[in-house]
Design a protein around this motif. Structure first.
Motif, PDB file in Angstrom:
ATOM      1  N   PRO A 102      49.340   4.652  -2.578  1.00  0.00           N
ATOM      2  CA  PRO A 102      48.533   4.590  -3.800  1.00  0.00           C
ATOM      3  C   PRO A 102      48.034   5.980  -4.207  1.00  0.00           C
ATOM      4  N   PHE A 103      47.519   6.075  -5.444  1.00  0.00           N
ATOM      5  CA  PHE A 103      47.104   7.388  -5.958  1.00  0.00           C
ATOM      6  C   PHE A 103      45.815   7.886  -5.322  1.00  0.00           C
ATOM      7  N   ASN A 104      44.990   6.978  -4.750  1.00  0.00           N
ATOM      8  CA  ASN A 104      43.635   7.403  -4.405  1.00  0.00           C
ATOM      9  C   ASN A 104      43.536   8.156  -3.083  1.00  0.00           C
ATOM     10  N   PRO A 132      55.802   8.677  -2.996  1.00  0.00           N
ATOM     11  CA  PRO A 132      54.400   9.038  -3.238  1.00  0.00           C
ATOM     12  C   PRO A 132      53.886   8.419  -4.535  1.00  0.00           C
ATOM     13  N   PRO A 133      52.541   8.428  -4.705  1.00  0.00           N
ATOM     14  CA  PRO A 133      51.982   7.933  -5.965  1.00  0.00           C
ATOM     15  C   PRO A 133      52.317   8.912  -7.088  1.00  0.00           C
ATOM     16  N   SER A 134      52.779   8.418  -8.217  1.00  0.00           N
ATOM     17  CA  SER A 134      53.188   9.322  -9.302  1.00  0.00           C
ATOM     18  C   SER A 134      52.051  10.173  -9.867  1.00  0.00           C
ATOM     19  N   VAL A 143      50.851   0.450   0.673  1.00  0.00           N
ATOM     20  CA  VAL A 143      49.412   0.372   0.409  1.00  0.00           C
ATOM     21  C   VAL A 143      49.214   0.553  -1.091  1.00  0.00           C
ATOM     22  N   GLY A 144      48.541  -0.391  -1.724  1.00  0.00           N
ATOM     23  CA  GLY A 144      48.294  -0.315  -3.165  1.00  0.00           C
ATOM     24  C   GLY A 144      47.538  -1.542  -3.612  1.00  0.00           C
ATOM     25  N   SER A 145      47.719  -1.937  -4.857  1.00  0.00           N
ATOM     26  CA  SER A 145      46.987  -3.091  -5.389  1.00  0.00           C
ATOM     27  C   SER A 145      47.649  -4.392  -4.919  1.00  0.00           C
ATOM     28  N   ARG A 201      52.106  -7.961  -3.345  1.00  0.00           N
ATOM     29  CA  ARG A 201      52.778  -9.275  -3.294  1.00  0.00           C
ATOM     30  C   ARG A 201      54.271  -9.119  -3.652  1.00  0.00           C
ATOM     31  N   ILE A 202      54.538  -8.340  -4.709  1.00  0.00           N
ATOM     32  CA  ILE A 202      55.939  -8.096  -5.117  1.00  0.00           C
ATOM     33  C   ILE A 202      56.691  -7.428  -3.960  1.00  0.00           C
ATOM     34  N   VAL A 203      56.041  -6.430  -3.375  1.00  0.00           N
ATOM     35  CA  VAL A 203      56.690  -5.666  -2.293  1.00  0.00           C
ATOM     36  C   VAL A 203      56.988  -6.584  -1.115  1.00  0.00           C
ATOM     37  N   ALA A 218      51.927  -4.959   3.842  1.00  0.00           N
ATOM     38  CA  ALA A 218      51.572  -4.608   2.467  1.00  0.00           C
ATOM     39  C   ALA A 218      50.057  -4.750   2.310  1.00  0.00           C
ATOM     40  N   LEU A 219      49.383  -3.602   2.335  1.00  0.00           N
ATOM     41  CA  LEU A 219      47.920  -3.607   2.212  1.00  0.00           C
ATOM     42  C   LEU A 219      47.559  -3.585   0.735  1.00  0.00           C
ATOM     43  N   GLY A 220      46.691  -4.498   0.340  1.00  0.00           N
ATOM     44  CA  GLY A 220      46.382  -4.664  -1.078  1.00  0.00           C
ATOM     45  C   GLY A 220      44.996  -4.177  -1.459  1.00  0.00           C
ATOM     46  N   GLY A 221      44.496  -4.711  -2.542  1.00  0.00           N
ATOM     47  CA  GLY A 221      43.224  -4.287  -3.106  1.00  0.00           C
ATOM     48  C   GLY A 221      42.032  -4.864  -2.368  1.00  0.00           C
ATOM     49  N   ALA A 222      40.856  -4.677  -2.949  1.00  0.00           N
ATOM     50  CA  ALA A 222      39.639  -5.072  -2.247  1.00  0.00           C
ATOM     51  C   ALA A 222      38.510  -5.315  -3.240  1.00  0.00           C
ATOM     52  N   ASN A 223      37.510  -6.024  -2.781  1.00  0.00           N
ATOM     53  CA  ASN A 223      36.253  -6.171  -3.529  1.00  0.00           C
ATOM     54  C   ASN A 223      35.162  -6.322  -2.461  1.00  0.00           C
ATOM     55  N   ARG A 248      38.057   4.000  -3.874  1.00  0.00           N
ATOM     56  CA  ARG A 248      38.421   3.843  -2.464  1.00  0.00           C
ATOM     57  C   ARG A 248      38.630   2.363  -2.216  1.00  0.00           C
ATOM     58  N   CYS A 249      39.599   2.032  -1.402  1.00  0.00           N
ATOM     59  CA  CYS A 249      39.794   0.613  -1.089  1.00  0.00           C
ATOM     60  C   CYS A 249      38.649   0.111  -0.215  1.00  0.00           C
ATOM     61  N   MET A 250      37.891   1.050   0.398  1.00  0.00           N
ATOM     62  CA  MET A 250      36.741   0.650   1.209  1.00  0.00           C
ATOM     63  C   MET A 250      35.430   0.938   0.473  1.00  0.00           C
ATOM     64  N   GLY A 266      39.541  -9.584   1.421  1.00  0.00           N
ATOM     65  CA  GLY A 266      38.824  -9.533   2.695  1.00  0.00           C
ATOM     66  C   GLY A 266      39.099  -8.219   3.401  1.00  0.00           C
ATOM     67  N   ASN A 267      38.873  -7.096   2.691  1.00  0.00           N
ATOM     68  CA  ASN A 267      39.151  -5.799   3.309  1.00  0.00           C
ATOM     69  C   ASN A 267      37.990  -5.406   4.221  1.00  0.00           C
ATOM     70  N   GLY A 268      36.921  -4.837   3.627  1.00  0.00           N
ATOM     71  CA  GLY A 268      35.750  -4.496   4.431  1.00  0.00           C
ATOM     72  C   GLY A 268      34.556  -5.341   4.021  1.00  0.00           C
ATOM     73  N   SER A 319      43.302  -0.077  14.593  1.00  0.00           N
ATOM     74  CA  SER A 319      44.163  -0.281  13.433  1.00  0.00           C
ATOM     75  C   SER A 319      43.321  -0.639  12.223  1.00  0.00           C
ATOM     76  N   PHE A 320      43.907  -0.409  11.030  1.00  0.00           N
ATOM     77  CA  PHE A 320      43.199  -0.596   9.757  1.00  0.00           C
ATOM     78  C   PHE A 320      43.875  -1.719   8.986  1.00  0.00           C
ATOM     79  N   GLY A 321      43.076  -2.672   8.509  1.00  0.00           N
ATOM     80  CA  GLY A 321      43.689  -3.702   7.659  1.00  0.00           C
ATOM     81  C   GLY A 321      42.707  -4.790   7.309  1.00  0.00           C
TER      82      GLY A 321
HETATM   83  P1  NAD Z   1      49.416   0.387  -7.364  1.00  0.00           P
HETATM   84  O1  NAD Z   1      49.601  -0.919  -6.718  1.00  0.00           O
HETATM   85  O2  NAD Z   1      49.424   0.451  -8.847  1.00  0.00           O
HETATM   86  O3  NAD Z   1      50.543   1.406  -6.880  1.00  0.00           O
HETATM   87  C1  NAD Z   1      50.858   1.591  -5.506  1.00  0.00           C
HETATM   88  C2  NAD Z   1      52.290   2.079  -5.388  1.00  0.00           C
HETATM   89  O4  NAD Z   1      53.170   1.067  -5.895  1.00  0.00           O
HETATM   90  C3  NAD Z   1      52.554   3.339  -6.222  1.00  0.00           C
HETATM   91  O5  NAD Z   1      53.362   4.197  -5.451  1.00  0.00           O
HETATM   92  C4  NAD Z   1      53.269   2.813  -7.448  1.00  0.00           C
HETATM   93  O6  NAD Z   1      54.180   3.751  -7.979  1.00  0.00           O
HETATM   94  C5  NAD Z   1      53.996   1.567  -6.940  1.00  0.00           C
HETATM   95  N1  NAD Z   1      54.111   0.511  -7.960  1.00  0.00           N
HETATM   96  C6  NAD Z   1      53.265   0.263  -8.998  1.00  0.00           C
HETATM   97  N2  NAD Z   1      53.668  -0.831  -9.690  1.00  0.00           N
HETATM   98  C7  NAD Z   1      54.777  -1.292  -9.074  1.00  0.00           C
HETATM   99  C8  NAD Z   1      55.647  -2.415  -9.299  1.00  0.00           C
HETATM  100  N3  NAD Z   1      55.449  -3.270 -10.290  1.00  0.00           N
HETATM  101  N4  NAD Z   1      56.684  -2.592  -8.458  1.00  0.00           N
HETATM  102  C9  NAD Z   1      56.882  -1.753  -7.420  1.00  0.00           C
HETATM  103  N5  NAD Z   1      56.109  -0.676  -7.174  1.00  0.00           N
HETATM  104  C10 NAD Z   1      55.067  -0.438  -7.975  1.00  0.00           C
HETATM  105  O7  NAD Z   1      48.065   1.016  -6.765  1.00  0.00           O
HETATM  106  P2  NAD Z   1      47.326   2.337  -7.211  1.00  0.00           P
HETATM  107  O8  NAD Z   1      46.717   2.125  -8.551  1.00  0.00           O
HETATM  108  O9  NAD Z   1      48.206   3.527  -7.005  1.00  0.00           O
HETATM  109  O10 NAD Z   1      46.186   2.416  -6.091  1.00  0.00           O
HETATM  110  C11 NAD Z   1      44.991   1.705  -6.184  1.00  0.00           C
HETATM  111  C12 NAD Z   1      45.069   0.388  -5.447  1.00  0.00           C
HETATM  112  O11 NAD Z   1      45.433   0.597  -4.107  1.00  0.00           O
HETATM  113  C13 NAD Z   1      43.740  -0.342  -5.401  1.00  0.00           C
HETATM  114  O12 NAD Z   1      43.970  -1.706  -5.620  1.00  0.00           O
HETATM  115  C14 NAD Z   1      43.237  -0.105  -3.995  1.00  0.00           C
HETATM  116  O13 NAD Z   1      42.369  -1.069  -3.476  1.00  0.00           O
HETATM  117  C15 NAD Z   1      44.529  -0.117  -3.258  1.00  0.00           C
HETATM  118  N6  NAD Z   1      44.394   0.557  -1.987  1.00  0.00           N
HETATM  119  C16 NAD Z   1      44.350  -0.234  -0.883  1.00  0.00           C
HETATM  120  C17 NAD Z   1      44.179   0.355   0.355  1.00  0.00           C
HETATM  121  C18 NAD Z   1      44.113  -0.486   1.591  1.00  0.00           C
HETATM  122  O14 NAD Z   1      44.095   0.085   2.661  1.00  0.00           O
HETATM  123  N7  NAD Z   1      44.066  -1.789   1.510  1.00  0.00           N
HETATM  124  C19 NAD Z   1      44.053   1.756   0.473  1.00  0.00           C
HETATM  125  C20 NAD Z   1      44.102   2.520  -0.690  1.00  0.00           C
HETATM  126  C21 NAD Z   1      44.273   1.902  -1.912  1.00  0.00           C
END
Ligand code: NAD
Length: 497
Positions: A148-150, A174-176, A224-226, A231-233, A246-251, A280-282, A409-411, A448-450
């Protein structure tokens, strides 16, 4: 203008880019680089190179692999200002926060420097007469990492040191919005002596991710991302026979009990909610105050957060930089507007800060909201911005029900002086990482982190011991050596007799 290419086989790689994507500095609003998006053919090339490199890398001794990790660790230390500068330019967080991100990432390199300890197997001898059994763990092959970008340095560093130290090759997407740090890491791995082709970088959009998820040469995918993308991944990669984490988002929520040290809680809640502009996801976007203390807590948090300085991450006085884009700023502001229309009270309003000299930056100052209806998107969605909602509950039971009702259910954290309540909370709460008077309970890298629920799809957490399991396959060996079943001890006893 700087052009960012791919990194394949130990060197920058131009390939056949399908698009040039602008990389914006969110502090200035200026485009400072162009990212070349890899084609599917480039991804295929990277995976083939990684597969070929893995054949020999997987046979390199543990001693040599750990030696390279030690050198890499030192190089990351030596170049942390260069890495932090890239993070601040492309993400916007403060320089000290960027250094902190690199240090937290480096913890995984520390762990990988002693990967031998994590790879030790088990042995049982004479399970049947003259038959021994032992286990070992071998690399899965090629691991793909998508970040993810953050956290442009830390999150990929949760993945690649363990993947590589356990004998795999690695392909990073990498994140774009923040691609430069990954190219620096690639260069440092080469300087550390990692053989060409073991660490590769391919940039791009979903077409690059899809190409990795579907490629038969990829064995495991760490994402790691949203949550929607997680889910798609997970679905795509498992359909193509790969193991996935596949680590996702948080609230993330915190409960503040009436017996808590309110000053300590307010100070730490403010830092957890607004540090890194809430990206931050945390991060901590939601607090439930128990027993009539919500307004007082909101007042104290607002007092701390109202003093935060918003500005360029390169200035020492700055507490929080911009959010990542104009679109993100608009989305976050919209969530606050909507809450206000639903009757919530904006105790501290950060929607329109002025940051002199950076008028085109995407700045938001801390916002604290009370009285938010439970169905307001600012409460139910992941905000990923400097916004904190403070809700009220009459009892612990009511508060924990609210925490556990949300899909992520992250932190999760509790502030209390009572050990019994804290113990109840850590057993009751449905989250993967739990803090007791610690609002951002990110585990050190040898754990471990998750998260749980929608915050993690897949079975294993990332880095630490679960990271090792994810990057390796177990093998159990049963062996017998006919004619060699007499113990030396027995023989010497027989001779003496
Ligand atoms: P994002 O899901 O938009 O992107 C993550 C990665 O997936 C990027 O590399 C992006 O290019 C790629 N991507 C985006 N859309 C896609 C698609 N439709 N199909 C395939 N690949 C795709 O996330 P983001 O905006 O870069 O980062 C912020 C998110 O990441 C927040 O939801 C945050 O909570 C989460 N995050 C989670 C953790 C964790 O440990 N759980 C850690 C950091 C960030």
């Amino acid at each position: 203008m700087k052009t960012i290419e791919q990194w394949i086989d130990g060197a920058p790689y131009h390939g056949e880019p399908v698009r040039r994507v602008p990389v914006e500095n969110p502090t200035t609003g200026r485009i400072e680089a162009e990212l070349l998006e890899a084609s599917v053919a480039d991804v295929d090339h990277a995976v083939r190179v990684a597969r070929r490199a893995q054949l020999s890398w997987g046979k390199v001794s543990l001693a040599k692999r750990m030696d390279i990790m030690f050198r890499m660790r030192q190089l990351v230390l030596d170049h942390q200002d260069e890495l932090a500068t890239a993070i601040v330019n492309e993400h916007g967080k403060t320089f000290s926060d960027a250094i902190g991100e690199i240090q937290r990432g480096r913890e995984t390199l520390d762990f990988a420097c002693n990967i031998a300890a994590a790879l030790k197997g088990e042995i049982s001898y004479d399970v049947s007469t003259g038959v021994d059994v032992h286990t070992l763990r071998q690399p899965v092959g090629v691991v793909a990492g998508i970040g993810p970008f953050n956290f442009p340095v830390m999150v990929p560093m949760w993945m690649h040191p363990i993947a590589i130290a356990t004998g795999n090759s690695f392909v990073l997407k990498p994140p774009s919005p923040a691609p430069t740090a990954s190219m620096i890491i690639a260069r440092l791995y080469r300087e550390a002596g990692l053989p060409d082709g073991v660490f590769n970088v391919v940039s791009g959009d979903r077409h690059v991710v899809t190409a990795l998820l579907e490629h038969p040469g990829i064995d495991a995918v760490s994402f790691v991302g949203s949550t929607p993308v997680a889910r798609i991944v997970q679905e795509t990669a498992t359909r193509h026979g790969k193991r996935v984490q596949a680590l996702g988002g948080a609230n993330n929520h915190a409960i503040v009990m009436p017996d808590a040290d309110l000053d300590h809680a307010a100070q730490h809640i403010a830092a957890a909610a607004f540090g890194a502009a809430g990206e931050r996801c945390m991060a901590l976007p939601a607090v439930i105050a128990v027993g009539g203390i919500a307004d007082e807590l909101a007042r104290r948090v607002a007092e701390h957060a109202g003093a935060y300085v918003v500005g360029s991450g390169f200035e020492e006085v700055t507490d929080l930089g911009p959010v990542i884009s104009a679109r993100a700023k608009q989305r976050i502001t919209g969530l606050i507007d909507d809450a206000e229309q639903r009757g919530a009270t904006v105790v501290l309003d950060g929607r329109a800060p002025t940051v002199e000299g950076f008028e085109d930056g995407h700045f938001l100052a801390p916002t604290v909201i009370t009285g938010v209806p439970l169905d307001a998107p600012v409460y139910t969605e992941e905000i990923f911005g400097p916004v904190l909602t403070i809700g009220a509950a009459a009892t612990y039971e009511e508060a924990i029900a609210l925490v556990n009702a949300q899909p992520f259910g992250n932190g999760a954290a509790i502030f209390t002086r009572d050990g019994g309540t804290a113990r109840r909370f850590k057993l009751d709460v449905q989250a993967g990482m739990v803090g007791i008077n610690v609002p951002i309970p990110t585990p050190v890298a040898y754990y471990s982190f998750g998260g749980w629920k929608d915050s993690l799809l897949g079975d294993t957490h990332i880095h630490g011991p679960e990271g090792v399991r994810f990057c390796t396959r177990a093998k159990a060996i049963t062996e017998r050596w006919p004619g060699a079943t007499v113990h030396a001890a027995t023989m010497s006893f027989e001779r003496e007799a």
